[in-house]
Design a protein around this motif. Structure first.
Motif, PDB file in Angstrom:
ATOM      1  N   ASP A 132      14.710 -30.545  -0.036  1.00  0.00           N
ATOM      2  CA  ASP A 132      15.427 -29.277   0.174  1.00  0.00           C
ATOM      3  C   ASP A 132      16.364 -29.377   1.372  1.00  0.00           C
ATOM      4  O   ASP A 132      16.430 -28.476   2.208  1.00  0.00           O
ATOM      5  CB  ASP A 132      14.443 -28.119   0.381  1.00  0.00           C
ATOM      6  CG  ASP A 132      13.477 -27.979  -0.787  1.00  0.00           C
ATOM      7  OD1 ASP A 132      13.949 -27.909  -1.932  1.00  0.00           O
ATOM      8  OD2 ASP A 132      12.259 -27.976  -0.545  1.00  0.00           O
ATOM      9  N   TYR A 133      17.115 -30.455   1.450  1.00  0.00           N
ATOM     10  CA  TYR A 133      17.845 -30.779   2.668  1.00  0.00           C
ATOM     11  C   TYR A 133      19.359 -30.908   2.473  1.00  0.00           C
ATOM     12  O   TYR A 133      20.139 -30.468   3.312  1.00  0.00           O
ATOM     13  CB  TYR A 133      17.306 -32.098   3.221  1.00  0.00           C
ATOM     14  CG  TYR A 133      17.843 -32.499   4.572  1.00  0.00           C
ATOM     15  CD1 TYR A 133      17.407 -31.879   5.735  1.00  0.00           C
ATOM     16  CD2 TYR A 133      18.794 -33.518   4.693  1.00  0.00           C
ATOM     17  CE1 TYR A 133      17.899 -32.256   6.974  1.00  0.00           C
ATOM     18  CE2 TYR A 133      19.288 -33.901   5.923  1.00  0.00           C
ATOM     19  CZ  TYR A 133      18.833 -33.271   7.068  1.00  0.00           C
ATOM     20  OH  TYR A 133      19.325 -33.644   8.294  1.00  0.00           O
ATOM     21  N   ASP A 135      23.275 -30.701   0.959  1.00  0.00           N
ATOM     22  CA  ASP A 135      24.233 -29.802   0.315  1.00  0.00           C
ATOM     23  C   ASP A 135      24.817 -30.439  -0.946  1.00  0.00           C
ATOM     24  O   ASP A 135      25.100 -29.748  -1.926  1.00  0.00           O
ATOM     25  CB  ASP A 135      25.376 -29.471   1.286  1.00  0.00           C
ATOM     26  CG  ASP A 135      24.883 -28.803   2.546  1.00  0.00           C
ATOM     27  OD1 ASP A 135      24.449 -27.634   2.459  1.00  0.00           O
ATOM     28  OD2 ASP A 135      24.913 -29.432   3.622  1.00  0.00           O
ATOM     29  N   TYR A 159      15.729 -33.127  -3.523  1.00  0.00           N
ATOM     30  CA  TYR A 159      16.448 -33.423  -2.282  1.00  0.00           C
ATOM     31  C   TYR A 159      17.440 -32.316  -1.908  1.00  0.00           C
ATOM     32  O   TYR A 159      17.767 -32.139  -0.736  1.00  0.00           O
ATOM     33  CB  TYR A 159      17.243 -34.727  -2.415  1.00  0.00           C
ATOM     34  CG  TYR A 159      16.443 -35.941  -2.797  1.00  0.00           C
ATOM     35  CD1 TYR A 159      15.133 -36.138  -2.351  1.00  0.00           C
ATOM     36  CD2 TYR A 159      17.001 -36.939  -3.604  1.00  0.00           C
ATOM     37  CE1 TYR A 159      14.411 -37.261  -2.709  1.00  0.00           C
ATOM     38  CE2 TYR A 159      16.283 -38.070  -3.957  1.00  0.00           C
ATOM     39  CZ  TYR A 159      14.996 -38.228  -3.515  1.00  0.00           C
ATOM     40  OH  TYR A 159      14.294 -39.349  -3.874  1.00  0.00           O
ATOM     41  N   ARG A 161      19.053 -28.598  -1.332  1.00  0.00           N
ATOM     42  CA  ARG A 161      18.690 -27.229  -0.984  1.00  0.00           C
ATOM     43  C   ARG A 161      19.017 -26.331  -2.179  1.00  0.00           C
ATOM     44  O   ARG A 161      19.713 -26.744  -3.115  1.00  0.00           O
ATOM     45  CB  ARG A 161      19.471 -26.772   0.249  1.00  0.00           C
ATOM     46  CG  ARG A 161      20.971 -26.727   0.033  1.00  0.00           C
ATOM     47  CD  ARG A 161      21.686 -26.097   1.201  1.00  0.00           C
ATOM     48  NE  ARG A 161      23.124 -26.074   0.992  1.00  0.00           N
ATOM     49  CZ  ARG A 161      23.777 -25.216   0.219  1.00  0.00           C
ATOM     50  NH1 ARG A 161      23.101 -24.302  -0.471  1.00  0.00           N
ATOM     51  NH2 ARG A 161      25.087 -25.274   0.102  1.00  0.00           N
ATOM     52  N   LYS A 162      18.530 -25.095  -2.151  1.00  0.00           N
ATOM     53  CA  LYS A 162      18.858 -24.155  -3.222  1.00  0.00           C
ATOM     54  C   LYS A 162      20.370 -23.953  -3.276  1.00  0.00           C
ATOM     55  O   LYS A 162      21.029 -23.823  -2.237  1.00  0.00           O
ATOM     56  CB  LYS A 162      18.166 -22.811  -2.988  1.00  0.00           C
ATOM     57  CG  LYS A 162      18.354 -21.837  -4.141  1.00  0.00           C
ATOM     58  CD  LYS A 162      17.589 -20.544  -3.902  1.00  0.00           C
ATOM     59  CE  LYS A 162      17.784 -19.590  -5.073  1.00  0.00           C
ATOM     60  NZ  LYS A 162      17.069 -18.311  -4.879  1.00  0.00           N
ATOM     61  N   GLY A 164      22.405 -26.191  -3.970  1.00  0.00           N
ATOM     62  CA  GLY A 164      23.068 -27.454  -3.690  1.00  0.00           C
ATOM     63  C   GLY A 164      23.687 -28.041  -4.945  1.00  0.00           C
ATOM     64  O   GLY A 164      23.315 -27.707  -6.071  1.00  0.00           O
TER      65      GLY A 164
END
Length: 266
Positions: A132-133, A135, A159, A161-162, A164
């Motif tokens: 969740d890191y 972009d 990997y 984020r929401k 992304g």
């Protein structure tokens, strides 16, 4: 593009032999190829190019990457990372199966004054990347080497984020089935055949599978992605350029040779 583009497939080569899928054997075969002859024979497709006759300069799939954290799947020589680093991406990360490619990317980025975190690992495997890191996660002509498409897409989703974005390009499946013979395009294999095959080249051996377009779309959906854009049209200006005056460019006028997908994590 000079030489043979990095779009190799059974129909294009014409000398493929069916093999059983064993991921460790495939890692070893393909990893050795990229450690030794990969860039020299297949060439390197890097941003701003997504593949034959498709470019970021025209498609604008990334947009503004300044301040963004980006991860490349299959970094090769590092020039795509350079492209985004020079556009002020905040963090550059990458994974690649080949130790030699990682070393080459590290040298290149250092020479460009850029810093990146590079990890040697198959894209299918757990390798310590943060969850969740990112972009953006992207892959330029590398996703097709995976032995586990659904598993790889699920990892990539983890990997990001929401909201992304995942962008990837690969050789279009229909291109892999059709070869040019004189002034004709001839089907050399079934579009529906996704079996693994080995190709022996003068420079070494590769193991691949030609997946249907629906296989990619369905795997993205199962991993929780929504497709925002898909590109399969060759750019006419690129085909009319000096590099594009070739039999390959003529083939690209008749059918898609590259496809690019932009998807967003829900």
């Amino acid at each position: 593009m000079k030489g043979k583009p990095n779009i190799i497939g059974a129909g294009e080569v014409g000398c493929a032999v069916s093999v059983d899928m064993d991921k460790n054997s495939i890692y070893e075969t393909n990893g050795f190829y990229w450690d030794t002859n990969g860039n020299d024979f297949l060439g390197a497709i890097v941003l701003p190019h997504y593949g034959a006759f498709v470019s970021e300069e025209k498609c604008r799939l990334f947009g503004d990457v300044s301040g963004k954290k980006v991860l490349e799947i299959g970094c090769g020589n590092g020039r795509s990372l350079q492209y985004l680093g020079e556009r002020q991406a905040a963090e550059l990360w990458a994974v690649d199966l080949s130790e030699k490619q990682i070393e080459k990317a590290a040298r290149h980025l250092k020479a460009c004054g850029l810093t990146a975190r590079l990890i040697r690992s198959p894209m299918e495997e757990e390798c310590g990347l943060p969850m969740d890191y990112f972009d953006f996660v992207y892959s330029i002509y590398a996703i097709g080497w995976t032995t586990d498409l659904e598993g790889t897409f699920c990892r990539i989703a983890s990997y990001l984020r929401k909201n992304g974005v995942f962008i990837f390009s690969w050789s279009h499946p229909i291109h892999k089935c059709v070869a040019a013979e004189g002034d004709k395009l001839v089907f050399k294999k079934s579009y529906f055949d996704e079996s693994w095959y080995s190709v022996t080249l003068q420079e070494g051996e590769l193991t691949l599978s030609d997946r249907k377009l629906s296989t990619y779309v369905n795997a993205l959906a199962k991993a929780g992605f929504v497709i925002e854009e898909m590109i399969e049209q060759s750019d006419e200006e690129m085909m009319q350029s000096r590099e594009g005056r070739s039999d390959f460019a003529e083939k690209a006028r008749m059918l898609p040779v590259t496809f690019v997908v932009k998807a967003r994590k829900r």
